[in-house]
Write a protein that holds these residues in place. Structure first.
Motif, PDB file in Angstrom:
ATOM      1  N   ASN A  73      -5.788  63.688  43.227  1.00 64.32           N
ATOM      2  CA  ASN A  73      -6.265  63.981  44.580  1.00 64.32           C
ATOM      3  C   ASN A  73      -7.770  63.804  44.724  1.00 64.32           C
ATOM      4  O   ASN A  73      -8.241  63.490  45.821  1.00 64.32           O
ATOM      5  CB  ASN A  73      -5.834  65.388  44.983  1.00 64.32           C
ATOM      6  N   ALA A  74      -8.511  63.983  43.635  1.00 66.04           N
ATOM      7  CA  ALA A  74      -9.937  63.660  43.688  1.00 66.04           C
ATOM      8  C   ALA A  74     -10.116  62.179  43.981  1.00 66.04           C
ATOM      9  O   ALA A  74     -10.883  61.785  44.875  1.00 66.04           O
ATOM     10  CB  ALA A  74     -10.613  64.034  42.371  1.00 66.04           C
ATOM     11  N   TYR A  99      -8.633  71.660  51.519  1.00 66.69           N
ATOM     12  CA  TYR A  99      -9.671  70.621  51.521  1.00 66.69           C
ATOM     13  C   TYR A  99     -10.738  70.937  52.564  1.00 66.69           C
ATOM     14  O   TYR A  99     -11.936  70.822  52.286  1.00 66.69           O
ATOM     15  CB  TYR A  99      -9.060  69.252  51.807  1.00 66.69           C
ATOM     16  N   GLU A 100     -10.322  71.344  53.739  1.00 65.96           N
ATOM     17  CA  GLU A 100     -11.271  71.677  54.800  1.00 65.96           C
ATOM     18  C   GLU A 100     -12.109  72.895  54.414  1.00 65.96           C
ATOM     19  O   GLU A 100     -13.334  72.907  54.609  1.00 65.96           O
ATOM     20  CB  GLU A 100     -10.514  71.955  56.104  1.00 65.96           C
ATOM     21  N   LEU A 101     -11.463  73.926  53.852  1.00 67.32           N
ATOM     22  CA  LEU A 101     -12.184  75.141  53.479  1.00 67.32           C
ATOM     23  C   LEU A 101     -13.187  74.865  52.367  1.00 67.32           C
ATOM     24  O   LEU A 101     -14.353  75.280  52.451  1.00 67.32           O
ATOM     25  CB  LEU A 101     -11.188  76.216  53.038  1.00 67.32           C
ATOM     26  N   SER A 102     -12.751  74.179  51.317  1.00 66.05           N
ATOM     27  CA  SER A 102     -13.656  73.898  50.198  1.00 66.05           C
ATOM     28  C   SER A 102     -14.789  72.972  50.627  1.00 66.05           C
ATOM     29  O   SER A 102     -15.923  73.094  50.140  1.00 66.05           O
ATOM     30  CB  SER A 102     -12.878  73.288  49.026  1.00 66.05           C
ATOM     31  N   THR A 103     -14.518  72.046  51.548  1.00 63.98           N
ATOM     32  CA  THR A 103     -15.567  71.164  52.057  1.00 63.98           C
ATOM     33  C   THR A 103     -16.635  71.958  52.790  1.00 63.98           C
ATOM     34  O   THR A 103     -17.839  71.733  52.608  1.00 63.98           O
ATOM     35  CB  THR A 103     -14.969  70.101  52.999  1.00 63.98           C
ATOM     36  N   GLY A 112      -9.930  67.305  44.476  1.00 64.14           N
ATOM     37  CA  GLY A 112      -9.235  67.807  43.297  1.00 64.14           C
ATOM     38  C   GLY A 112      -8.764  69.235  43.472  1.00 64.14           C
ATOM     39  O   GLY A 112      -7.631  69.582  43.119  1.00 64.14           O
ATOM     40  N   LEU A 113      -9.623  70.084  44.027  1.00 65.13           N
ATOM     41  CA  LEU A 113      -9.238  71.479  44.266  1.00 65.13           C
ATOM     42  C   LEU A 113      -8.083  71.578  45.255  1.00 65.13           C
ATOM     43  O   LEU A 113      -7.182  72.416  45.083  1.00 65.13           O
ATOM     44  CB  LEU A 113     -10.442  72.271  44.791  1.00 65.13           C
ATOM     45  N   ALA A 114      -8.099  70.733  46.278  1.00 64.66           N
ATOM     46  CA  ALA A 114      -7.011  70.742  47.259  1.00 64.66           C
ATOM     47  C   ALA A 114      -5.682  70.411  46.596  1.00 64.66           C
ATOM     48  O   ALA A 114      -4.643  71.010  46.907  1.00 64.66           O
ATOM     49  CB  ALA A 114      -7.299  69.742  48.386  1.00 64.66           C
ATOM     50  N   GLY A 115      -5.694  69.467  45.671  1.00 66.60           N
ATOM     51  CA  GLY A 115      -4.469  69.113  44.962  1.00 66.60           C
ATOM     52  C   GLY A 115      -3.939  70.265  44.126  1.00 66.60           C
ATOM     53  O   GLY A 115      -2.731  70.540  44.116  1.00 66.60           O
ATOM     54  N   GLY A 128       3.426  72.662  51.407  1.00 69.79           N
ATOM     55  CA  GLY A 128       2.426  72.101  50.507  1.00 69.79           C
ATOM     56  C   GLY A 128       1.305  71.384  51.235  1.00 69.79           C
ATOM     57  O   GLY A 128       0.119  71.600  50.949  1.00 69.79           O
ATOM     58  N   TYR A 129       1.655  70.524  52.195  1.00 65.65           N
ATOM     59  CA  TYR A 129       0.616  69.783  52.895  1.00 65.65           C
ATOM     60  C   TYR A 129      -0.159  70.651  53.879  1.00 65.65           C
ATOM     61  O   TYR A 129      -1.300  70.333  54.228  1.00 65.65           O
ATOM     62  CB  TYR A 129       1.220  68.572  53.597  1.00 65.65           C
ATOM     63  N   GLY A 130       0.438  71.753  54.319  1.00 68.70           N
ATOM     64  CA  GLY A 130      -0.334  72.707  55.097  1.00 68.70           C
ATOM     65  C   GLY A 130      -1.493  73.240  54.273  1.00 68.70           C
ATOM     66  O   GLY A 130      -2.645  73.255  54.725  1.00 68.70           O
ATOM     67  N   PHE A 131      -1.198  73.658  53.044  1.00 71.56           N
ATOM     68  CA  PHE A 131      -2.249  74.149  52.157  1.00 71.56           C
ATOM     69  C   PHE A 131      -3.160  73.027  51.680  1.00 71.56           C
ATOM     70  O   PHE A 131      -4.339  73.272  51.360  1.00 71.56           O
ATOM     71  CB  PHE A 131      -1.629  74.866  50.954  1.00 71.56           C
TER      72      PHE A 131
END
Length: 312
Positions: free
Chosen positions: A284-285, A170-174, A203-206, A162-165
């Motif tokens: 998460n947001a 978060y990095e990808l969406s950023t 939020g998306l990362a969560g 889970g924390y891998g994703f």
């Protein structure tokens, strides 16, 4: 203590305070062996009193703050070791996932007992029996310290994946968001846009994280909320599973998964996902926003970097 420790601790505690009511619904939907329709009245029925809104929150507030601090510290240090990119360039997405997975695995020592106590408190119908400290004392009395780590393997697997994703998404969406902002507003990036980016990407990362490991979380919940000595018909986690009138042993994660699939079908592994996704986005947001804000306040180098990117 380092800046990322305190940023992780405070943001983790804030996330629990915001998300506990929806987490309560998620756990009860996961633990139930009966199908529950996703209507507002059914969700509202999960709250019999105002006090139930914070049931099970004490252990996560204390534990998850420490867990989040350990997560971010481990992730940042591992990412620094694995990242071979030139200074100032974004890290490789693969190393980001690996660093996140290692960070998630490191949280196992805190997340397993915290999740165990929280889940048992949230499914309890008795205010007395749902005391975090009462549940902890009962586990220690009947099973010893080892009992607090029941379900540790599936919890570690869930957290690592889970924390891998989590950090990867978060990095990808950023990066995607920054590229979009740069294309549309090449010279007008503001603090408001930066805040919106953090909130949206967090939020998306969560949501991505929970979608990737939700079946594991269902299994973990059912594993950890088993209690020996209860009648099978009164224990929703093992209904129609054991032939004995009393549950004589706890089922393994594999047995839980097999029996759940056989008795309730594949949909059981996604029960509560809608509620969890809503909670994940909100929590998460806010959590990433708090983390980034505290890091800028406590880390001068990070604040200087942000000031270069965002014009006054």
């Amino acid at each position: 203590m380092s800046a990322d420790f305190w940023a992780g601790y405070i943001s983790g505690a804030a996330g629990i305070l915001i998300g506990n009511p929806l987490d309560l619904i998620k756990v009860r939907l996961q633990a139930s062996s009966q199908s529950v329709t996703s209507t507002p009245s059914n969700y509202a029925s999960q709250f019999s009193s105002a006090g139930i809104l914070i049931r099970g929150a004490t252990a996560p507030i204390l534990g998850y703050g420490a867990l989040n601090a350990l997560l971010f510290v481990t992730y940042n240090r591992t990412s620094d070791l694995l990242n071979t990119s030139e200074r100032g360039l974004p890290p490789n997405l693969w190393t980001t996932w690996v660093a996140g997975a290692i960070g998630g695995l490191a949280t196992w020592v805190i997340s397993t007992p915290t999740e165990l106590v929280k889940c048992r408190a949230q499914i309890s119908s008795s205010p007395i029996a749902s005391s975090n400290w009462g549940i902890t004392k009962e586990i220690l009395r009947t099973e010893g310290f080892r009992g607090l780590y029941f379900g540790g393997v599936v919890t570690a697997l869930r957290d690592s994946i889970g924390y891998g994703f989590y950090f990867w998404s978060y990095e990808l969406s950023t990066r995607l968001m920054m590229a979009k902002i740069s294309d549309n507003f090449p010279k007008q990036q503001s603090t408001g846009q930066e805040a919106a980016k953090v909130l949206l990407c967090g939020g998306l990362a969560g949501v991505v994280t929970w979608a990737s490991i939700f079946p594991l979380d269902v299994i973990k919940t059912r594993v950890q909320t088993q209690v020996l000595g209860r009648h099978a018909e009164n224990t929703p986690l093992i209904q129609d599973v054991t032939p004995e009138p009393l549950q004589q042993r706890r089922l393994s994660a594999t047995e839980i998964a097999r029996n759940a699939y056989r008795n309730e079908g594949p949909n059981v592994f996604f029960r509560g996902l809608a509620v969890c996704s809503i909670r994940a986005f909100i929590v998460n947001a806010a959590q990433w926003a708090v983390y980034e804000w505290i890091m800028q306040e406590l880390d001068p180098a990070r604040r200087a970097l942000k000031s270069e990117d965002i014009p006054p």
